[in-house]
Design a protein around this motif. Structure first.
Motif, PDB file in Angstrom:
ATOM      1  N   ALA A   6       0.642  -1.204   0.046  1.00 38.63           N
ATOM      2  CA  ALA A   6       0.012  -0.042  -0.085  1.00 38.63           C
ATOM      3  C   ALA A   6       0.919   1.360  -0.017  1.00 38.63           C
ATOM      4  CB  ALA A   6      -0.914  -0.017   1.326  1.00 38.63           C
ATOM      5  N   TYR A   7       2.119   1.261   0.872  1.00 33.73           N
ATOM      6  CA  TYR A   7       2.922   2.409   0.930  1.00 33.73           C
ATOM      7  C   TYR A   7       3.521   2.674  -0.670  1.00 33.73           C
ATOM      8  CZ  TYR A   7       7.085   5.056   1.734  1.00 33.73           C
ATOM      9  OH  TYR A   7       8.276   5.576   1.681  1.00 33.73           O
ATOM     10  N   TYR A   8       3.928   1.649  -1.193  1.00 34.56           N
ATOM     11  CA  TYR A   8       4.567   1.652  -2.624  1.00 34.56           C
ATOM     12  C   TYR A   8       3.520   2.123  -3.710  1.00 34.56           C
ATOM     13  CZ  TYR A   8       9.238   0.032  -0.757  1.00 34.56           C
ATOM     14  OH  TYR A   8      10.217   0.008  -0.164  1.00 34.56           O
ATOM     15  N   GLU A   9       2.369   1.603  -3.467  1.00 31.75           N
ATOM     16  CA  GLU A   9       1.260   2.092  -4.383  1.00 31.75           C
ATOM     17  C   GLU A   9       0.974   3.641  -4.130  1.00 31.75           C
ATOM     18  OE1 GLU A   9      -2.087  -0.411  -4.466  1.00 31.75           O
ATOM     19  OE2 GLU A   9      -0.897  -2.420  -5.267  1.00 31.75           O
ATOM     20  N   LEU A  10       0.974   4.058  -2.956  1.00 32.09           N
ATOM     21  CA  LEU A  10       0.534   5.328  -2.718  1.00 32.09           C
ATOM     22  C   LEU A  10       1.697   6.303  -3.262  1.00 32.09           C
ATOM     23  CD1 LEU A  10      -1.174   7.688  -1.417  1.00 32.09           C
ATOM     24  CD2 LEU A  10      -0.071   7.092   0.554  1.00 32.09           C
ATOM     25  N   LYS A  11       3.185   5.795  -3.117  1.00 37.60           N
ATOM     26  CA  LYS A  11       4.161   6.545  -3.491  1.00 37.60           C
ATOM     27  C   LYS A  11       4.167   6.518  -5.066  1.00 37.60           C
ATOM     28  CE  LYS A  11       8.253   6.661  -2.226  1.00 37.60           C
ATOM     29  NZ  LYS A  11       8.800   7.646  -1.565  1.00 37.60           N
ATOM     30  N   PHE A  12       3.850   5.423  -5.776  1.00 39.33           N
ATOM     31  CA  PHE A  12       3.644   5.620  -7.257  1.00 39.33           C
ATOM     32  C   PHE A  12       2.780   6.403  -7.683  1.00 39.33           C
ATOM     33  CE2 PHE A  12       1.613   4.184 -11.126  1.00 39.33           C
ATOM     34  CZ  PHE A  12       2.807   4.028 -11.893  1.00 39.33           C
ATOM     35  N   GLU A  13       1.423   6.483  -6.883  1.00 39.92           N
ATOM     36  CA  GLU A  13       0.244   7.507  -7.340  1.00 39.92           C
ATOM     37  C   GLU A  13       0.797   8.836  -7.135  1.00 39.92           C
ATOM     38  OE1 GLU A  13      -4.324   8.350  -6.232  1.00 39.92           O
ATOM     39  OE2 GLU A  13      -3.305   6.488  -5.545  1.00 39.92           O
ATOM     40  N   ILE A  14       1.328   9.231  -6.179  1.00 38.54           N
ATOM     41  CA  ILE A  14       1.676  10.287  -5.947  1.00 38.54           C
ATOM     42  C   ILE A  14       2.726  11.136  -6.984  1.00 38.54           C
ATOM     43  CG2 ILE A  14       3.148  12.139  -4.450  1.00 38.54           C
ATOM     44  CD1 ILE A  14       1.554  10.586  -2.065  1.00 38.54           C
ATOM     45  N   ALA A  15       3.760  10.261  -7.315  1.00 41.31           N
ATOM     46  CA  ALA A  15       4.604  10.569  -8.362  1.00 41.31           C
ATOM     47  C   ALA A  15       4.083  10.627  -9.742  1.00 41.31           C
ATOM     48  CB  ALA A  15       5.681   9.425  -8.437  1.00 41.31           C
ATOM     49  N   PHE A  16       3.117   9.866  -9.990  1.00 40.69           N
ATOM     50  CA  PHE A  16       2.448   9.913 -11.195  1.00 40.69           C
ATOM     51  C   PHE A  16       1.443  11.224 -11.463  1.00 40.69           C
ATOM     52  CE2 PHE A  16      -1.464   9.272 -13.785  1.00 40.69           C
ATOM     53  CZ  PHE A  16      -0.924   8.903 -14.963  1.00 40.69           C
ATOM     54  N   LEU A  17       0.932  11.566 -10.313  1.00 35.21           N
ATOM     55  CA  LEU A  17      -0.058  12.711 -10.442  1.00 35.21           C
ATOM     56  C   LEU A  17       0.666  14.003 -10.358  1.00 35.21           C
ATOM     57  CD1 LEU A  17      -2.953  11.382  -8.169  1.00 35.21           C
ATOM     58  CD2 LEU A  17      -2.921  11.524 -10.680  1.00 35.21           C
ATOM     59  N   ARG A  18       1.979  13.902  -9.908  1.00 35.50           N
ATOM     60  CA  ARG A  18       2.771  15.261  -9.796  1.00 35.50           C
ATOM     61  C   ARG A  18       3.593  15.656 -10.931  1.00 35.50           C
ATOM     62  NH1 ARG A  18       5.012  15.193  -3.537  1.00 35.50           N
ATOM     63  NH2 ARG A  18       2.972  15.715  -2.622  1.00 35.50           N
ATOM     64  N   ALA A  19       3.876  14.457 -11.696  1.00 35.58           N
ATOM     65  CA  ALA A  19       4.775  14.562 -12.901  1.00 35.58           C
ATOM     66  C   ALA A  19       3.866  15.202 -14.238  1.00 35.58           C
ATOM     67  CB  ALA A  19       5.322  13.281 -13.208  1.00 35.58           C
ATOM     68  N   GLY A  21       4.681  17.278 -18.076  1.00 33.42           N
ATOM     69  CA  GLY A  21       5.858  17.862 -19.035  1.00 33.42           C
ATOM     70  C   GLY A  21       6.848  17.067 -19.031  1.00 33.42           C
ATOM     71  N   ASP A  22       8.354  17.438 -19.102  1.00 36.65           N
ATOM     72  CA  ASP A  22       9.400  16.637 -19.229  1.00 36.65           C
ATOM     73  C   ASP A  22       9.649  15.920 -18.019  1.00 36.65           C
ATOM     74  OD1 ASP A  22      10.178  17.949 -21.557  1.00 36.65           O
ATOM     75  OD2 ASP A  22      11.447  19.580 -20.748  1.00 36.65           O
ATOM     76  N   GLU A  23       9.052  16.349 -16.975  1.00 36.10           N
ATOM     77  CA  GLU A  23       9.273  15.395 -15.556  1.00 36.10           C
ATOM     78  C   GLU A  23       8.437  14.159 -15.791  1.00 36.10           C
ATOM     79  OE1 GLU A  23       7.972  15.955 -10.897  1.00 36.10           O
ATOM     80  OE2 GLU A  23       8.111  17.722 -12.177  1.00 36.10           O
ATOM     81  N   PHE A  24       7.279  14.254 -16.416  1.00 35.14           N
ATOM     82  CA  PHE A  24       6.695  12.863 -16.686  1.00 35.14           C
ATOM     83  C   PHE A  24       7.491  12.127 -17.648  1.00 35.14           C
ATOM     84  CE2 PHE A  24       3.964   9.864 -18.637  1.00 35.14           C
ATOM     85  CZ  PHE A  24       3.283   9.408 -17.395  1.00 35.14           C
ATOM     86  N   GLN A  25       7.933  12.615 -18.667  1.00 33.86           N
ATOM     87  CA  GLN A  25       8.823  11.984 -19.610  1.00 33.86           C
ATOM     88  C   GLN A  25      10.061  11.190 -18.898  1.00 33.86           C
ATOM     89  OE1 GLN A  25       9.841  13.908 -23.200  1.00 33.86           O
ATOM     90  NE2 GLN A  25      11.397  12.228 -23.763  1.00 33.86           N
ATOM     91  N   THR A  26      10.486  11.786 -18.011  1.00 37.05           N
ATOM     92  CA  THR A  26      11.493  11.159 -17.220  1.00 37.05           C
ATOM     93  C   THR A  26      11.096  10.154 -16.220  1.00 37.05           C
ATOM     94  OG1 THR A  26      12.896  13.203 -17.295  1.00 37.05           O
ATOM     95  CG2 THR A  26      13.422  11.687 -15.542  1.00 37.05           C
ATOM     96  N   PHE A  27       9.827  10.477 -15.610  1.00 37.16           N
ATOM     97  CA  PHE A  27       9.032   9.428 -14.788  1.00 37.16           C
ATOM     98  C   PHE A  27       9.125   8.149 -15.822  1.00 37.16           C
ATOM     99  CE2 PHE A  27       5.189   7.642 -13.219  1.00 37.16           C
ATOM    100  CZ  PHE A  27       5.590   7.207 -12.133  1.00 37.16           C
TER     101      PHE A  27
END
Length: 130
Positions: A6-19, A21-27
């Motif tokens: 659950a912790y890792y899924e939450l971290k992934f979701e936060i990273a996905f939703l915040r990225a 432009g170029d930041e998402f491409q890097t992600f």
């Protein structure tokens, strides 16, 4: 689901939703690199030629990726981007890929907008076979 998952899924979701432009491409590149290892080749813009509508390539599947991560999604702009990127990819990379994937990084709150983009994309890809 355990607490660690659950912790890792939450971290992934936060990273996905915040990225965006170029930041998402890097992600996206990091994620594909972890999942596909050396089979995935990222492509970054170079000089005035840019990336020629190629943000990444999965060699074993002859799959080309184009990433789009606007701050605000508008159906007309997304459809224009899909058309431009697909046609550009065919010109520069057509002989190297069999599948083209348009990655949209956007949390769709309005189903009508998503339906319009997907409906256009399905029609467009049927009409524009590689």
């Amino acid at each position: 689901m355990n607490l660690q998952q659950a912790y890792y899924e939450l971290k992934f979701e936060i990273a996905f939703l915040r990225a965006k432009g170029d930041e998402f491409q890097t992600f996206f590149e990091r994620l594909m690199g972890l999942a596909c290892k050396a089979d995935f080749m990222a492509c970054r813009p170079w000089g005035k030629e840019g990336d020629r509508k190629n943000d990444g390539f999965l060699k074993s599947e002859r799959r080309l990726f184009q990433v789009y991560a606007p701050n605000d999604m508008e159906a007309a702009k997304a459809i224009a981007k899909i058309t431009e990127d697909f046609n550009g990819a065919k010109v520069y990379w057509g002989q190297h890929f069999s599948t083209w994937v348009f990655v949209i990084a956007y949390f769709f709150e309005r189903c009508a907008l998503l339906s319009k983009i997907i409906g256009f994309t399905e029609f467009f890809l049927r009409e524009c076979c590689i």
